[in-house]
Scaffold this active site. Structure first.
Site, mmCIF file in Angstrom:
data_model
loop_
_atom_site.group_PDB
_atom_site.id
_atom_site.type_symbol
_atom_site.label_atom_id
_atom_site.label_comp_id
_atom_site.label_asym_id
_atom_site.label_seq_id
_atom_site.Cartn_x
_atom_site.Cartn_y
_atom_site.Cartn_z
ATOM 1 N N PHE A 92 11.207 1.561 -1.143
ATOM 2 C CA PHE A 92 10.624 1.662 0.134
ATOM 3 C C PHE A 92 9.707 0.552 0.630
ATOM 4 O O PHE A 92 8.696 0.579 -0.025
ATOM 5 C CB PHE A 92 10.175 3.147 0.577
ATOM 6 C CG PHE A 92 9.807 3.026 1.905
ATOM 7 C CD1 PHE A 92 10.812 3.242 2.885
ATOM 8 C CD2 PHE A 92 8.303 3.149 2.325
ATOM 9 C CE1 PHE A 92 10.615 3.518 4.369
ATOM 10 C CE2 PHE A 92 8.079 3.547 3.676
ATOM 11 C CZ PHE A 92 9.099 3.560 4.606
ATOM 12 N N GLY A 93 10.141 -0.152 1.489
ATOM 13 C CA GLY A 93 9.271 -1.385 2.020
ATOM 14 C C GLY A 93 8.908 -0.833 3.448
ATOM 15 O O GLY A 93 9.373 -0.691 4.233
ATOM 16 N N TYR A 94 7.500 -1.201 3.620
ATOM 17 C CA TYR A 94 6.758 -0.794 4.778
ATOM 18 C C TYR A 94 6.033 -1.660 5.289
ATOM 19 O O TYR A 94 5.179 -1.661 6.632
ATOM 20 C CB TYR A 94 5.988 0.689 4.541
ATOM 21 C CG TYR A 94 4.884 0.547 3.667
ATOM 22 C CD1 TYR A 94 5.102 0.831 2.326
ATOM 23 C CD2 TYR A 94 3.442 0.066 4.113
ATOM 24 C CE1 TYR A 94 4.021 0.628 1.476
ATOM 25 C CE2 TYR A 94 2.546 0.164 3.214
ATOM 26 C CZ TYR A 94 2.888 0.131 1.822
ATOM 27 O OH TYR A 94 1.944 0.168 1.061
ATOM 28 N N GLY A 95 5.770 -2.882 4.716
ATOM 29 C CA GLY A 95 4.845 -3.896 4.852
ATOM 30 C C GLY A 95 5.289 -5.180 4.809
ATOM 31 O O GLY A 95 6.577 -5.739 5.121
ATOM 32 N N SER A 96 4.664 -5.962 3.850
ATOM 33 C CA SER A 96 5.343 -7.368 3.536
ATOM 34 C C SER A 96 6.610 -7.148 2.672
ATOM 35 O O SER A 96 7.344 -8.247 2.894
ATOM 36 C CB SER A 96 4.263 -8.132 2.464
ATOM 37 O OG SER A 96 4.173 -7.263 1.272
ATOM 38 N N GLU A 131 2.371 -7.694 -6.184
ATOM 39 C CA GLU A 131 1.361 -6.449 -5.623
ATOM 40 C C GLU A 131 0.496 -5.863 -6.725
ATOM 41 O O GLU A 131 0.288 -4.863 -6.765
ATOM 42 C CB GLU A 131 2.329 -5.405 -5.090
ATOM 43 C CG GLU A 131 3.548 -5.876 -4.354
ATOM 44 C CD GLU A 131 3.108 -6.492 -2.959
ATOM 45 O OE1 GLU A 131 1.829 -6.603 -2.677
ATOM 46 O OE2 GLU A 131 4.044 -7.202 -2.292
HETATM 47 C C1 BEZ Z 1 5.569 -2.800 1.329
HETATM 48 O O1 BEZ Z 1 5.937 -3.509 2.046
HETATM 49 O O2 BEZ Z 1 6.195 -1.804 0.968
HETATM 50 C C2 BEZ Z 1 4.388 -3.006 0.564
HETATM 51 C C3 BEZ Z 1 3.197 -3.204 0.843
HETATM 52 C C4 BEZ Z 1 1.875 -3.561 0.495
HETATM 53 C C5 BEZ Z 1 2.072 -3.662 -1.011
HETATM 54 C C6 BEZ Z 1 3.169 -3.614 -1.576
HETATM 55 C C7 BEZ Z 1 4.471 -3.143 -1.165
#
Ligand code: BEZ
Length: 189
Positions: free
Chosen positions: A24-28, A99
């Site tokens: 699951f991606g929620y950010g970068s 990460e």
């Molecule tokens: C993400 O987009 O899921 C994510 C955000 C911060 C660190 C690693 C992954």
């Protein structure tokens, strides 16, 4: 807990037992997709929300002046929308390195927009990691983000790229959009 979580993540899950591996991606991971995936679709997880509470010493800041990046924090009755990627186990060498600044991989339930529920992995940075900065007001977050830059570029670009990607996916996130608005005011004054 150590700042470099790469070695901790390596042995956290036995991925060989899974028929499908979902991330699951929620950010970068939404706007910087520099890894191979089999397929992707919109998805959400329950009980978590995005917050710029994690420090970035290696991407959007430097050790002497850390930037701010996302983590997930628990909150009752909320959903966090993002993208689910079906991946192969070999992407994690790269992603665990990318990460490594405090993030651990956790298992969670992903609700895919197609209606399926699948087990998946998500990177989050807990309050006990050495890079954690914690809660601050929108104005404080925006000021720190405005001032910081690191090897991956200006911290503010993280916010702009993320906000654009969320909008493109039809996601509304007031925490992210409020920081974006505050940054744009600073850009124009
Ligand atoms: C993400 O987009 O899921 C994510 C955000 C911060 C660190 C690693 C992954």
């Amino acid at each position: 807990m150590t700042l470099d979580t790469q070695s901790l993540n390596k042995d956290r899950q036995d991925l060989s037992k899974l028929d499908e591996i979902w991330l699951f991606g929620y950010g970068s991971l939404i706007y910087k997709v520099d890894f191979r995936f089999i397929r992707s679709e919109k998805a959400h997880i329950l009980g978590y929300e995005r917050r710029f509470w994690q420090g970035s010493h290696d991407h959007r800041g430097i050790p002497e002046k850390p930037g701010r990046v996302l983590t997930l924090v628990e909150a009752e009755g909320v959903r966090c929308g993002g993208i689910a990627f079906q991946v192969s186990h070999d992407v994690f060498d790269h992603l665990d390195h990318r990460e490594k600044n405090g993030y651990l991989r956790y298992e969670t339930v992903l609700h895919l927009d197609s209606g399926r529920e699948v087990k998946g992995l998500v990177y989050t940075a807990d309050a006990d990691n050495d890079a954690y900065l914690g809660e601050a007001s929108i104005a404080e977050l925006a000021h720190q983000i405005y001032e910081c830059t690191g090897p991956s570029g200006p911290n503010r670009e993280y916010v702009y790229d993320l906000a654009a990607a969320l909008r493109a996916n039809g996601e509304i996130d007031e925490h992210v959009f409020a920081i974006e608005r505050a940054l744009l005011v600073m850009e124009n004054t």
